[in-house]
Structure formats: C-alpha cells, structure tokens
Design a protein around this motif. Structure first.
Motif, PDB file in Angstrom:
ATOM      1  N   SER A 252       0.833  -1.195   0.000  1.00  0.00           N
ATOM      2  CA  SER A 252       0.000   0.000   0.000  1.00  0.00           C
ATOM      3  C   SER A 252       0.871   1.249   0.000  1.00  0.00           C
ATOM      4  N   ARG A 253       0.269   2.370  -0.395  1.00  0.00           N
ATOM      5  CA  ARG A 253       0.985   3.631  -0.349  1.00  0.00           C
ATOM      6  C   ARG A 253       1.439   3.954   1.069  1.00  0.00           C
ATOM      7  N   MET A 254       0.544   3.776   2.017  1.00  0.00           N
ATOM      8  CA  MET A 254       0.859   4.109   3.408  1.00  0.00           C
ATOM      9  C   MET A 254       2.061   3.304   3.912  1.00  0.00           C
ATOM     10  N   GLU A 255       2.073   1.997   3.626  1.00  0.00           N
ATOM     11  CA  GLU A 255       3.203   1.175   4.058  1.00  0.00           C
ATOM     12  C   GLU A 255       4.487   1.623   3.379  1.00  0.00           C
ATOM     13  N   PHE A 256       4.407   1.868   2.078  1.00  0.00           N
ATOM     14  CA  PHE A 256       5.613   2.258   1.349  1.00  0.00           C
ATOM     15  C   PHE A 256       6.206   3.548   1.890  1.00  0.00           C
ATOM     16  N   VAL A 257       5.364   4.560   2.082  1.00  0.00           N
ATOM     17  CA  VAL A 257       5.872   5.874   2.482  1.00  0.00           C
ATOM     18  C   VAL A 257       6.559   5.804   3.828  1.00  0.00           C
ATOM     19  N   LEU A 258       5.946   5.124   4.792  1.00  0.00           N
ATOM     20  CA  LEU A 258       6.565   5.021   6.110  1.00  0.00           C
ATOM     21  C   LEU A 258       7.847   4.207   6.052  1.00  0.00           C
ATOM     22  N   ARG A 259       7.833   3.094   5.341  1.00  0.00           N
ATOM     23  CA  ARG A 259       9.028   2.253   5.282  1.00  0.00           C
ATOM     24  C   ARG A 259      10.144   2.898   4.452  1.00  0.00           C
ATOM     25  N   PHE A 260       9.779   3.727   3.466  1.00  0.00           N
ATOM     26  CA  PHE A 260      10.805   4.480   2.737  1.00  0.00           C
ATOM     27  C   PHE A 260      11.552   5.391   3.696  1.00  0.00           C
ATOM     28  N   THR A 261      10.822   6.097   4.540  1.00  0.00           N
ATOM     29  CA  THR A 261      11.465   6.966   5.521  1.00  0.00           C
ATOM     30  C   THR A 261      12.349   6.166   6.462  1.00  0.00           C
ATOM     31  N   LEU A 262      11.856   5.032   6.935  1.00  0.00           N
ATOM     32  CA  LEU A 262      12.627   4.197   7.856  1.00  0.00           C
ATOM     33  C   LEU A 262      13.899   3.650   7.214  1.00  0.00           C
ATOM     34  N   SER A 263      13.939   3.669   5.885  1.00  0.00           N
ATOM     35  CA  SER A 263      15.095   3.103   5.180  1.00  0.00           C
ATOM     36  C   SER A 263      16.279   4.053   5.109  1.00  0.00           C
ATOM     37  N   HIS A 264      16.074   5.324   5.434  1.00  0.00           N
ATOM     38  CA  HIS A 264      17.209   6.260   5.399  1.00  0.00           C
ATOM     39  C   HIS A 264      18.247   5.806   6.427  1.00  0.00           C
ATOM     40  N   PRO A 265      19.486   5.553   5.989  1.00  0.00           N
ATOM     41  CA  PRO A 265      20.485   5.013   6.924  1.00  0.00           C
ATOM     42  C   PRO A 265      20.855   5.961   8.059  1.00  0.00           C
ATOM     43  N   GLY A 266      20.588   7.256   7.903  1.00  0.00           N
ATOM     44  CA  GLY A 266      20.913   8.205   8.956  1.00  0.00           C
ATOM     45  C   GLY A 266      19.807   8.424   9.960  1.00  0.00           C
ATOM     46  N   LEU A 267      18.675   7.761   9.798  1.00  0.00           N
ATOM     47  CA  LEU A 267      17.522   7.972  10.678  1.00  0.00           C
ATOM     48  C   LEU A 267      17.683   7.258  12.007  1.00  0.00           C
ATOM     49  N   SER A 268      17.325   7.963  13.085  1.00  0.00           N
ATOM     50  CA  SER A 268      17.196   7.315  14.393  1.00  0.00           C
ATOM     51  C   SER A 268      15.756   6.892  14.630  1.00  0.00           C
ATOM     52  N   SER A 269      14.818   7.815  14.380  1.00  0.00           N
ATOM     53  CA  SER A 269      13.398   7.527  14.576  1.00  0.00           C
ATOM     54  C   SER A 269      12.591   8.477  13.716  1.00  0.00           C
ATOM     55  N   THR A 270      11.393   8.057  13.318  1.00  0.00           N
ATOM     56  CA  THR A 270      10.481   8.953  12.628  1.00  0.00           C
ATOM     57  C   THR A 270       9.249   9.170  13.495  1.00  0.00           C
ATOM     58  N   ILE A 271       8.821  10.408  13.569  1.00  0.00           N
ATOM     59  CA  ILE A 271       7.716  10.796  14.442  1.00  0.00           C
ATOM     60  C   ILE A 271       6.434  10.840  13.621  1.00  0.00           C
ATOM     61  N   VAL A 272       5.463  10.053  14.026  1.00  0.00           N
ATOM     62  CA  VAL A 272       4.180  10.015  13.336  1.00  0.00           C
ATOM     63  C   VAL A 272       3.085  10.264  14.358  1.00  0.00           C
ATOM     64  N   GLY A 273       2.201  11.182  14.064  1.00  0.00           N
ATOM     65  CA  GLY A 273       1.139  11.516  14.992  1.00  0.00           C
ATOM     66  C   GLY A 273      -0.222  11.115  14.476  1.00  0.00           C
ATOM     67  N   THR A 274      -1.121  10.796  15.377  1.00  0.00           N
ATOM     68  CA  THR A 274      -2.500  10.491  15.038  1.00  0.00           C
ATOM     69  C   THR A 274      -3.338  10.568  16.302  1.00  0.00           C
TER      70      THR A 274
END
Length: 309
Positions: A252-274
């Motif tokens: 799905s688009r939602m899965e892809f977009v979040l996992r694309f962000t998580l794939s950045h090697p310099g990322l520690s965490s991504t903040i998602v609100g709901t």
C-alpha cells in the motif's frame, strides 16, 4: 514482533524507529476534538504497542497536559521530547506558525511549564523550535540557557527542530545532540542533511515521513512541513510511477511511504502523529516490518530522485 530500536546519536538512548508525535492531541480548533479519556486510551496504547519515544511542544495545545495526566505514571517507559522558543500561551486568533521568543526568560519559562504540564522532573530532550538562524541563537543566548537548564538537571539533551535555509549552519555549530528534520519519499530536500547531521554523532528525528509524505488511499495530499504545495507532491508521485512499483510489490501507499522513511540510513526515529487508534495500530504494524527491502528501496530512490539532483 517488536519495533526495532536504534541509538539516538550521542545521547546513547535506544529509541524505537517509530515515535509518537502528539501534535494531533492539540485539540480544537487546530486539530481534531479529542476527550480526555480517549486521549488517555490512545497514549497508553502508544506505550503498550512498544513505542518508547514521544514528541510534543508547548505549541501543541493540550498535548503536554494530556500526556502528563494519562501516562505520567509510566514516565520511565518513554523518552520524552518537547520544544522551546514557543509562546507560553498560543494565540487564539493567529494561525501557525506562531511567533517565537528565544530569549533566556522565555526558554526557561517554556521548560518550567512543560515540566509542570508533563508531570515530570526532567525532559529527555528540548528542541529549539522553528529553526532560527545561528545569529538569532547567539543574540538570545539560547544555547547557553539550555546548557544551564541541563546543568540543573531539568533537561538531559539539547536539540534543534531545523529546516533549510538554516539547518546547515545549525549542524556546523556542533552543539546539538539531536536534530528533528522534515523528510519523506516526495520531500527529499533535506535528505543529505540528515546524513550530515548523523555524521556529526547527533541523533535524527524525522517528521513528515508518513502522514505528509504521499497520498493516502482515503484522502488528498496535504501540505508538507517545508511548504511543499499539495499539487507538487501529487506531481512528483505520479511522475515517478510509484503506484506501478507498489502494485508489483503488493504494498500500500501508506506502508511504502513510512518504510521508505525508515530506510534512510541516517535515521534514528520517525515521528508520526495520530488521534485515531486504528491509524496508530496500522503505523505500528508497518513499523514492525522495518525498512524496505534493499532492491525496492534503491529502485524507489531512483524513481523519486529530485529533478535537480
């Protein structure tokens, strides 16, 4: 299955790669209406779902008070990040972004207010909000004030919520333990700066990596945190042919977009609100899958490469 953790740079803290952003708890009129009991159930579900990083701000309406009332008794279970430079009272008749004040008196007042609202004796991270220039920081002695608060034990680490054009000079200043930076599959303007920040030993918190990154199946595009127009996001997505790629991958688009962000090697965490429990559950389920497969990530990066890259 549990959410992966990574070390938040030189802080040494192990944080889940999915953090919870409390802006959606700010309440009416800036956000969805949410009752105290519903907010409490949601925040406890955040912790029960394995997330151990929560990001908030004095600018976020009632969010700090709701966090303190709902999960203050579980304080040792999460890394708590807030911000400074915000006005003590959000102007009722002014749309965001609100005016900010980086003076010692206001920065200290922000931290003291957050401690009271969050019902805690320390903030793990205080981030300078809205990306002021280094000249502004120096003129206001902002970093010195934060260091004093750190020495007093009221905060543990100092961060910057940074964007272009000032982010490069903020990184070069080499005083911030953590940077919060906007980034998503179609908003890659800060991609190399995430790498640069991580290269200095700082932790990186990514915002806008899910809800503002791509068209959800049931809603239109939203304006991104760096001012990306809604139609520009749609144009980038369609030009890259990402839907065809996802159809082949069965994603799905939602899965892809979040996992694309998580794939950045310099990322520690991504903040998602709901404020929606179903969306929270879906975000956790996706985060548990972790980054994209290497081949899918590389093809997506090539397709979504900015036009000027």
């Amino acid at each position: 299955m549990a959410i992966q953790t990574r070390t938040l740079g030189r802080t040494g803290a192990d944080v889940t790669i999915l953090g919870y952003g409390a802006m959606e708890l700010r309440g009416h009129p800036r956000g969805p209406e949410i009752g105290d009991e519903d907010a409490g159930r949601l925040l406890n579900a955040v912790l029960d779902g394995g997330i151990n990083l929560i990001d908030t701000s004095p600018d976020y309406g009632r969010s700090e008070e709701l966090i303190g009332a709902s999960i203050g008794h579980r304080r040792d279970e999460y890394f708590l990040a807030s911000k400074c430079g915000c006005l003590l009272e959000v102007p009722a008749d002014v749309p965001p972004p609100y005016p900010h004040d980086y003076s010692p008196a206001n920065v200290r007042a922000d931290v003291e207010q957050s401690l009271r609202r969050l019902r805690t004796d320390r903030l793990d991270l205080v981030q300078v909000h809205l990306s002021p220039s280094v000249a502004t920081l120096r003129d206001n002695h902002t970093v010195e004030t934060l260091r004093e608060l750190r020495d007093e034990g009221k905060i543990r680490f100092i961060g910057m919520s940074g964007i272009l054009p000032h982010l490069p000079e903020q990184i070069a200043l080499d005083v911030f333990d953590v940077f919060q930076i906007p980034y998503s599959a179609v908003q890659r303007e800060h991609e190399d700066l995430i790498t640069a920040a991580a290269g200095t030993g700082a932790g990186t918190l990514i915002r806008g990596g899910a809800a503002r990154g791509a068209p959800a199946e049931d809603k239109n595009w939203t304006t991104g945190p760096i001012g990306l127009a809604a139609d520009e996001g749609q144009r980038r997505w369609q030009a890259a042919g990402v839907d065809d790629l996802l159809a082949r991958a069965g994603m799905s688009r939602m899965e892809f977009v979040l996992r694309f962000t998580l794939s950045h090697p310099g990322l520690s965490s991504t903040i998602v609100g709901t404020a929606n429990p179903r969306h929270l559950d879906a975000n956790i389920a996706v985060a548990e899958k972790g980054p994209l497969p290497d081949d899918l990530y590389e093809e997506a990066r090539q397709r979504l490469r900015p036009a000027d890259a």
